[in-house]
Scaffold this active site. Sequence first.
Site, PDB file in Angstrom:
ATOM      1  N   HIS A  11      38.130  15.541  -7.169  1.00 48.06           N
ATOM      2  CA  HIS A  11      37.969  14.989  -8.554  1.00 48.06           C
ATOM      3  C   HIS A  11      36.804  13.945  -8.743  1.00 48.06           C
ATOM      4  O   HIS A  11      37.113  12.659  -8.359  1.00 48.06           O
ATOM      5  CB  HIS A  11      39.077  14.253  -8.608  1.00 48.06           C
ATOM      6  CG  HIS A  11      39.639  14.069 -10.182  1.00 48.06           C
ATOM      7  ND1 HIS A  11      39.574  12.778 -10.744  1.00 48.06           N
ATOM      8  CD2 HIS A  11      40.550  14.454 -10.976  1.00 48.06           C
ATOM      9  CE1 HIS A  11      39.960  12.869 -12.002  1.00 48.06           C
ATOM     10  NE2 HIS A  11      40.624  14.085 -12.295  1.00 48.06           N
ATOM     11  N   PHE A  12      35.591  14.447  -8.893  1.00 49.13           N
ATOM     12  CA  PHE A  12      35.296  15.830  -8.880  1.00 49.13           C
ATOM     13  C   PHE A  12      33.969  15.987  -8.108  1.00 49.13           C
ATOM     14  O   PHE A  12      33.396  14.906  -7.847  1.00 49.13           O
ATOM     15  CB  PHE A  12      34.765  15.973 -10.338  1.00 49.13           C
ATOM     16  CG  PHE A  12      35.686  15.750 -11.601  1.00 49.13           C
ATOM     17  CD1 PHE A  12      36.595  16.714 -11.848  1.00 49.13           C
ATOM     18  CD2 PHE A  12      35.818  14.641 -12.156  1.00 49.13           C
ATOM     19  CE1 PHE A  12      37.596  16.759 -12.852  1.00 49.13           C
ATOM     20  CE2 PHE A  12      36.773  14.594 -13.248  1.00 49.13           C
ATOM     21  CZ  PHE A  12      37.819  15.714 -13.584  1.00 49.13           C
TER      22      PHE A  12
END
Length: 141
Positions: free
Chosen positions: A48-49
């Site tokens: 993420h991410f």
Amino acid sequence: MLTVEDILAILPHRPPFLLVDRILEIEDGLRAVGLKNVTMNEPFFVGHFPGRPVMPGVLIVEALAQVGAVIILRQPEYVGKIVMFAGIDDFRFKRPVTPGDTLKLEVSLDKMRRRIGKGQAKATVDGTVVAEGGLMFAIVD
């Protein structure tokens, strides 16, 4: 002030889901201010991410809820109980939280009726609001 050891004695959460490193201020039954040091080592940053790590908003809310749970569980009648999330109201996320940020987690408990509590929560980084809204708690055995 409460250390992480004190927090571990109050909350059932354990790493990697313990999201509060310290409680800086506490007024029992009323309010508390906690701290979360956000590091690149957080497991959620893996996905993420990739290439642009951002702390998931739901985990910011969870960190605030854990501070709220500390407020409740320090009250003698609730020692040893578990505090669950019962709801969130009008939560807004103002800016991303990234590795290296220190989250200041401010929670006030506005109302407690039987085993349901309501409060207001605000997360800041360097004095800038990153998230805020209402929280609802339920106390279970």
